[in-house]
Design an enzyme around this catalytic site. Structure first.
Site, PDB file in Angstrom:
ATOM      1  N   ASP A  31     -27.385 -32.839  -5.486  1.00 44.35           N
ATOM      2  CA  ASP A  31     -27.415 -31.390  -5.257  1.00 44.35           C
ATOM      3  C   ASP A  31     -28.288 -30.725  -6.317  1.00 44.35           C
ATOM      4  OD1 ASP A  31     -25.619 -32.028  -3.382  1.00 44.35           O
ATOM      5  OD2 ASP A  31     -23.935 -30.893  -4.229  1.00 44.35           O
ATOM      6  N   GLU A  33     -30.849 -32.028  -7.990  1.00 47.09           N
ATOM      7  CA  GLU A  33     -32.280 -32.245  -7.732  1.00 47.09           C
ATOM      8  C   GLU A  33     -32.772 -31.325  -6.608  1.00 47.09           C
ATOM      9  OE1 GLU A  33     -32.791 -36.914  -9.009  1.00 47.09           O
ATOM     10  OE2 GLU A  33     -31.669 -36.421  -7.207  1.00 47.09           O
ATOM     11  N   PHE A  34     -31.884 -31.138  -5.610  1.00 51.21           N
ATOM     12  CA  PHE A  34     -32.229 -30.234  -4.509  1.00 51.21           C
ATOM     13  C   PHE A  34     -32.454 -28.818  -5.045  1.00 51.21           C
ATOM     14  CE2 PHE A  34     -31.351 -27.257  -1.139  1.00 51.21           C
ATOM     15  CZ  PHE A  34     -31.982 -27.808  -0.038  1.00 51.21           C
ATOM     16  N   ASP A  35     -31.514 -28.380  -5.885  1.00 47.57           N
ATOM     17  CA  ASP A  35     -31.611 -27.022  -6.431  1.00 47.57           C
ATOM     18  C   ASP A  35     -32.884 -26.818  -7.245  1.00 47.57           C
ATOM     19  OD1 ASP A  35     -29.312 -26.276  -5.257  1.00 47.57           O
ATOM     20  OD2 ASP A  35     -28.041 -26.511  -7.042  1.00 47.57           O
ATOM     21  N   SER A  80     -20.350 -19.634  32.100  1.00 47.21           N
ATOM     22  CA  SER A  80     -19.239 -20.400  31.540  1.00 47.21           C
ATOM     23  C   SER A  80     -19.016 -21.639  32.406  1.00 47.21           C
ATOM     24  CB  SER A  80     -17.993 -19.538  31.451  1.00 47.21           C
ATOM     25  OG  SER A  80     -17.664 -19.101  32.735  1.00 47.21           O
ATOM     26  N   LEU A  81     -17.977 -22.373  32.114  1.00 48.62           N
ATOM     27  CA  LEU A  81     -17.715 -23.620  32.837  1.00 48.62           C
ATOM     28  C   LEU A  81     -16.413 -23.495  33.611  1.00 48.62           C
ATOM     29  CD1 LEU A  81     -18.409 -26.166  29.968  1.00 48.62           C
ATOM     30  CD2 LEU A  81     -19.758 -25.913  32.049  1.00 48.62           C
ATOM     31  N   GLU A 110     -18.899 -35.251  27.173  1.00 50.24           N
ATOM     32  CA  GLU A 110     -19.048 -34.891  25.757  1.00 50.24           C
ATOM     33  C   GLU A 110     -17.895 -34.015  25.295  1.00 50.24           C
ATOM     34  OE1 GLU A 110     -22.415 -31.527  26.239  1.00 50.24           O
ATOM     35  OE2 GLU A 110     -22.993 -33.525  26.883  1.00 50.24           O
ATOM     36  N   LYS A 112     -15.810 -30.820  24.099  1.00 51.87           N
ATOM     37  CA  LYS A 112     -15.849 -29.374  24.255  1.00 51.87           C
ATOM     38  C   LYS A 112     -15.483 -28.775  22.895  1.00 51.87           C
ATOM     39  CE  LYS A 112     -14.387 -25.590  27.278  1.00 51.87           C
ATOM     40  NZ  LYS A 112     -14.782 -24.620  26.320  1.00 51.87           N
ATOM     41  N   ASP A 114     -14.700 -26.091  20.072  1.00 48.49           N
ATOM     42  CA  ASP A 114     -13.976 -24.828  20.129  1.00 48.49           C
ATOM     43  C   ASP A 114     -14.475 -23.873  19.053  1.00 48.49           C
ATOM     44  OD1 ASP A 114     -12.227 -22.975  21.005  1.00 48.49           O
ATOM     45  OD2 ASP A 114     -10.433 -23.923  20.184  1.00 48.49           O
ATOM     46  N   GLU A 170     -22.800 -24.793  19.908  1.00 50.61           N
ATOM     47  CA  GLU A 170     -21.607 -24.121  19.417  1.00 50.61           C
ATOM     48  C   GLU A 170     -21.656 -24.007  17.896  1.00 50.61           C
ATOM     49  OE1 GLU A 170     -19.871 -23.465  22.098  1.00 50.61           O
ATOM     50  OE2 GLU A 170     -17.786 -23.085  21.517  1.00 50.61           O
ATOM     51  N   TYR A 222     -25.779 -28.715  22.621  1.00 51.31           N
ATOM     52  CA  TYR A 222     -25.388 -29.528  23.770  1.00 51.31           C
ATOM     53  C   TYR A 222     -26.085 -29.202  25.077  1.00 51.31           C
ATOM     54  CZ  TYR A 222     -22.166 -25.507  23.886  1.00 51.31           C
ATOM     55  OH  TYR A 222     -21.623 -24.250  23.861  1.00 51.31           O
ATOM     56  N   LYS A 309      -9.726 -29.423  29.925  1.00 53.02           N
ATOM     57  CA  LYS A 309      -9.163 -28.921  28.665  1.00 53.02           C
ATOM     58  C   LYS A 309      -7.866 -29.642  28.319  1.00 53.02           C
ATOM     59  CE  LYS A 309      -9.791 -24.302  28.194  1.00 53.02           C
ATOM     60  NZ  LYS A 309     -10.182 -23.278  27.224  1.00 53.02           N
ATOM     61  N   CYS A 403      11.944  -0.823   5.461  1.00 46.11           N
ATOM     62  CA  CYS A 403      11.686  -2.054   4.725  1.00 46.11           C
ATOM     63  C   CYS A 403      13.003  -2.829   4.540  1.00 46.11           C
ATOM     64  CB  CYS A 403      11.078  -1.730   3.362  1.00 46.11           C
ATOM     65  SG  CYS A 403      10.873  -3.187   2.327  1.00 46.11           S
ATOM     66  N   CYS A 406      13.830  -2.702   0.571  1.00 49.49           N
ATOM     67  CA  CYS A 406      14.077  -1.506  -0.237  1.00 49.49           C
ATOM     68  C   CYS A 406      14.450  -0.293   0.593  1.00 49.49           C
ATOM     69  CB  CYS A 406      12.871  -1.202  -1.124  1.00 49.49           C
ATOM     70  SG  CYS A 406      11.456  -0.589  -0.211  1.00 49.49           S
ATOM     71  N   CYS A 421       5.236  -1.480   4.009  1.00 52.44           N
ATOM     72  CA  CYS A 421       6.159  -0.697   3.204  1.00 52.44           C
ATOM     73  C   CYS A 421       5.341   0.018   2.133  1.00 52.44           C
ATOM     74  CB  CYS A 421       7.190  -1.612   2.551  1.00 52.44           C
ATOM     75  SG  CYS A 421       8.095  -0.798   1.225  1.00 52.44           S
ATOM     76  N   CYS A 427       9.478  -1.671  -4.650  1.00 47.71           N
ATOM     77  CA  CYS A 427       9.967  -2.630  -3.648  1.00 47.71           C
ATOM     78  C   CYS A 427       9.950  -4.042  -4.266  1.00 47.71           C
ATOM     79  CB  CYS A 427       9.084  -2.547  -2.414  1.00 47.71           C
ATOM     80  SG  CYS A 427       9.548  -3.708  -1.131  1.00 47.71           S
TER      81      CYS A 427
HETATM   82  S1  IVH Z   1     -22.311 -26.551  28.411  1.00 44.88           S
HETATM   83  C1  IVH Z   1     -24.025 -24.129  31.855  1.00 44.88           C
HETATM   84  N1  IVH Z   1     -21.191 -28.155  26.669  1.00 44.88           N
HETATM   85  O1  IVH Z   1     -17.649 -23.826  26.541  1.00 44.88           O
HETATM   86  C2  IVH Z   1     -23.147 -24.865  30.918  1.00 44.88           C
HETATM   87  N2  IVH Z   1     -20.423 -25.902  26.766  1.00 44.88           N
HETATM   88  O2  IVH Z   1     -16.714 -22.404  29.097  1.00 44.88           O
HETATM   89  C3  IVH Z   1     -23.225 -24.359  29.557  1.00 44.88           C
HETATM   90  N3  IVH Z   1     -18.682 -25.391  25.095  1.00 44.88           N
HETATM   91  O3  IVH Z   1     -19.658 -20.971  26.589  1.00 44.88           O
HETATM   92  C4  IVH Z   1     -22.194 -24.836  28.658  1.00 44.88           C
HETATM   93  N4  IVH Z   1     -18.596 -27.397  24.189  1.00 44.88           N
HETATM   94  O4  IVH Z   1     -19.314 -22.100  24.371  1.00 44.88           O
HETATM   95  C5  IVH Z   1     -21.213 -26.903  27.184  1.00 44.88           C
HETATM   96  N5  IVH Z   1     -20.340 -29.699  25.161  1.00 44.88           N
HETATM   97  C6  IVH Z   1     -20.357 -28.469  25.669  1.00 44.88           C
HETATM   98  C7  IVH Z   1     -19.516 -27.435  25.180  1.00 44.88           C
HETATM   99  C8  IVH Z   1     -19.567 -26.171  25.759  1.00 44.88           C
HETATM  100  C9  IVH Z   1     -18.118 -26.155  24.159  1.00 44.88           C
HETATM  101  C10 IVH Z   1     -18.319 -23.972  25.333  1.00 44.88           C
HETATM  102  C11 IVH Z   1     -19.499 -23.041  25.392  1.00 44.88           C
HETATM  103  C12 IVH Z   1     -19.402 -22.343  26.702  1.00 44.88           C
HETATM  104  C13 IVH Z   1     -18.003 -22.599  27.126  1.00 44.88           C
HETATM  105  C14 IVH Z   1     -17.957 -22.691  28.615  1.00 44.88           C
END
Ligand code: IVH
Length: 664
Positions: A31, A33-35, A80-81, A110, A112, A114, A170, A222, A309, A403, A406, A421, A427
């Site tokens: 670290d 050397e990096f700095d 979304s999915l 793959e 998911k 969070d 993500e 992803y 999920k 409270c 008190c 409170c 208190c």
């Molecule tokens: S693919 C069109 N891959 O899940 C598909 N999403 O409900 C685009 N997420 O908004 C999403 N891991 O935030 C994809 N391996 C993964 C993911 C992923 C988490 C989230 C992402 C998305 C939400 C979809």
């Protein structure tokens, strides 16, 4: 080599080291050397402003320029999915694909993640834009903040990337960072984040990217989008992306049968418990891009992908009682007391109810059968009531109005979820936790007074407020149960020693709401002494770096209170430091510029930490170990023998306290 060539060389080198460290987890330099390299680059860039580059590694430290986020329309909407919680529905998804494609296909399975999703745009191999999901059509431009995430490449390596493309992924906050952040927040009376997802998205929306930079966010990518992608498969594109420097999870499998998919799901359900960040399921994607196109999209989500999920582990148990805890800043937290129940390997007896809104939302009654979950949160929480099982339940739970300790009527500030409170002066739990905070390590460091002693000192009427600590006598202490002469002497000694604690820690120790250790430092640097701080106007406060409206208001409120002013006066009379010490005040110079200094041993005039700060304030660099590039060693008593030997061998000069202070 001229300085411009050197700048280019350093940038390349530093990008490579960042990638080794944050993406590959395999650093090849220390670290330190990096700095050193980074510092050299910073200096050269400062001297050569025409070489400014948005993607230089120096951009990762962020800046404190605050601006509202610009809204940017997504080129392709961020959908979304579809979700499922059952393997049967995964099988239905599989059959649907099979029927619609009517040919062989592969699924890419793959994790998911969070966290919070992000869309990155690269043009000519450089990161030009990072946008949040927003409403799916347009999101916030958080480019400056994303640049501080060390695992996101600012410049791509290798070749073959499209001139312009988008990659999505993500942003995550690792568990360890999340836990530490919440501890810090709780210590200054801020509401902790409920889970790493909220913490990651909250951090990404901060206005000050230099604060983001310190929060150690991470990012996995992803999904690649664009006109001329390098491969005809999703998996192939991710492999390429990895080669260009992106962080791509290796927990990804190509599956060609439903059995393969199920065994991957079972494998991950176990494996994810060991991961450093939160995941909440598996995403299944049709691997071939041609087949993806054929399947297409609904208005909300792709037909070629689905999320499976994991069910958060949940238990059902009886609510016996709701009790209320009063914290240091007076915030009252309701706690559910439950029939003990097994949940993910531990026995749960209590769960947080957060605030009165939750109690109302569930219409809680004593005797209710409640659902308890440990999902992404550390402390279990109540997620619902089994209304069907409601049979001869007890009284409705009503949030208290006074409270519990008190009796003072509780108040709720506009726009805040918590009740508190207002009786901070008398208190008991508030006083006791203020004393505990005051003596804690990062504050006054009076370690011989632990929580048990605080309880005793308070109950016996010896310490009714913080400043009473400095009135304690040996006789007082020996009067307490379980306190021998030796321990009593230790307490007195530690109390006396605390008189040397520097102002910034004294300020932190006062326990002003929202004033953590870092904020205290900022305030001390800006105002220098307590009188100037106490008399500061709101405008002067918000002018200070990192001090926002909320902190400024809290500081104003604290010092507007007569009891608090009295406390400061009493502590000042007891001899505590309420201004920066002389040496530190003359500090902030360039006198040690370019010098690498090792601090070793025990000192008598200042603490080791104070010396380290003096070095930094005067432009020097603290280094941990002696090498031939060490400028000198600042040595106290009992310096480590190996350091001493090495210093002699390399001919590194040894400087004592007095000589060092004279240099400044
Ligand atoms: S693919 C069109 N891959 O899940 C598909 N999403 O409900 C685009 N997420 O908004 C999403 N891991 O935030 C994809 N391996 C993964 C993911 C992923 C988490 C989230 C992402 C998305 C939400 C979809």
């Amino acid at each position: 080599m001229n300085s411009k060539e050197r700048i280019i060389q350093l940038r390349e080198e530093l990008h490579r080291h960042n990638h080794n460290y944050y993406v590959l987890n395999a650093p090849v330099i220390t670290d330190y050397e990096f700095d050193v390299l980074l510092r050299e680059l910073q200096d050269l860039e400062e001297a050569n402003p025409d070489m400014y580059d948005e993607t230089s590694p120096t951009m990762r430290v962020g800046s404190d320029i605050t601006k509202e986020f610009r809204q940017i329309a997504h080129k392709y909407p961020m959908l979304s999915l579809g979700n499922t919680y059952s393997k049967a529905e995964v099988a239905e998804f599989y059959d649907r694909i099979k029927k619609n494609l009517n040919e062989d296909f592969e699924l890419c399975c793959e994790l998911k993640f969070d966290g919070t999703s992000i869309s990155l745009t690269y043009v000519g191999g450089k990161l030009v834009q990072a946008v949040t999901r927003g409403d799916g059509e347009k999101g916030d431009d958080v480019t400056a903040n994303v640049k501080t995430i060390r695992s996101v490449p600012l410049v791509l390596s290798g070749s073959g990337y499209p001139h312009e493309f988008e990659i999505r992924g993500e942003v995550l906050m690792p568990w360890t960072v999340f836990e530490k952040l919440n501890e810090e927040r709780a210590a200054v009376g801020e509401q902790p984040f409920a889970n790493p997802r909220n913490a990651a998205s909250g951090t990404l929306k901060l206005q000050d990217s230099s604060v983001v930079s310190k929060r150690s966010l991470d990012a996995y990518l992803y999904f690649m989008l664009g006109e001329d992608l390098p491969s005809g498969t999703h998996y192939g594109n991710l492999e390429k992306a990895r080669a260009w420097g992106f962080k791509i999870s290796s927990l990804t499998r190509k599956c060609s049968t439903l059995d393969d998919v199920f065994s991957f799901i079972d494998y991950i359900d176990e494996e994810r418990k060991n991961l450093p960040y939160a995941t909440d399921g598996i995403v299944l994607k049709v691997n071939s891009i041609r087949q993806q196109r054929k399947l297409g999209y609904t208005s909300k989500s792709p037909r070629w992908a689905i999320a499976y999920k994991f069910q958060a582990e949940r238990a059902v148990t009886r609510l016996n009682e709701v009790t209320y805890q009063v914290g240091r800043t007076g915030v009252v937290t309701p706690v559910a007391n439950l029939d003990p129940v097994q949940l993910s390997g531990t026995v749960v007896k209590r769960a947080s109810l957060h605030n009165s809104d939750i109690i109302e939302k569930f219409d809680l009654h004593i005797g209710d059968m409640v659902y308890v979950e440990k999902g992404g949160e550390i402390i279990p929480k109540i997620t619902g009531v089994d209304v069907e099982a409601r049979f001869m339940v007890g009284e409705k739970v009503r949030f208290i109005t006074k409270c519990p300790q008190c009796g003072t009527p509780l108040v709720r500030a506009d726009g805040e979820a918590a009740h508190y409170c207002p009786n901070s002066a008398t208190c008991p739990p508030q006083i006791k936790s203020r004393i505990e905070h005051f003596v804690s390590r990062d504050a006054m460091n009076i370690e011989s007074i632990g929580p048990e002693s605080v309880e005793l000192l308070f109950n016996y009427g010896l310490v009714k407020n913080i400043s009473d600590i400095y009135k304690l006598s040996l006789e007082d202490l020996m009067f307490l149960p379980r306190m021998g002469q030796r321990s009593a002497e230790n307490v007195i000694e530690a109390v006396n020693k605390s008189l040397d604690v520097p102002f910034e820690r004294v300020l932190f120790a006062l326990g002003i709401r929202f004033v953590g250790a870092t904020v205290a430092k900022r305030l001390v640097r800006a105002f220098g002494n307590i009188d100037d701080l106490m008399n500061a106007t709101y405008e002067q406060l918000v002018e200070v770096e990192e001090i926002g409206e909320r902190i400024a208001a809290s500081v104003m409120e604290f010092f507007a209170n007569e009891t608090n002013r009295e406390l400061v006066e009493n502590l000042r009379n007891a001899g505590l430091r309420f201004e920066v010490c002389q040496e530190a005040a003359v500090a902030v110079s360039d006198k040690l510029k370019g010098l690498s200094i090792v601090v070793s041993g025990v000192f008598s005039l200042h603490s080791r930490d104070e010396y380290k700060r003096l070095i930094e304030d005067n432009g020097g660099k603290n280094v941990g170990s002696v090498s031939k590039s060490t400028s000198f060693i600042l040595a106290g008593e009992n310096m480590g023998p190996s350091k001493l030997e090495k210093a002699k061998k390399l001919g590194v000069r040894i400087v004592d306290e007095e000589e060092f202070l004279a240099m400044l």
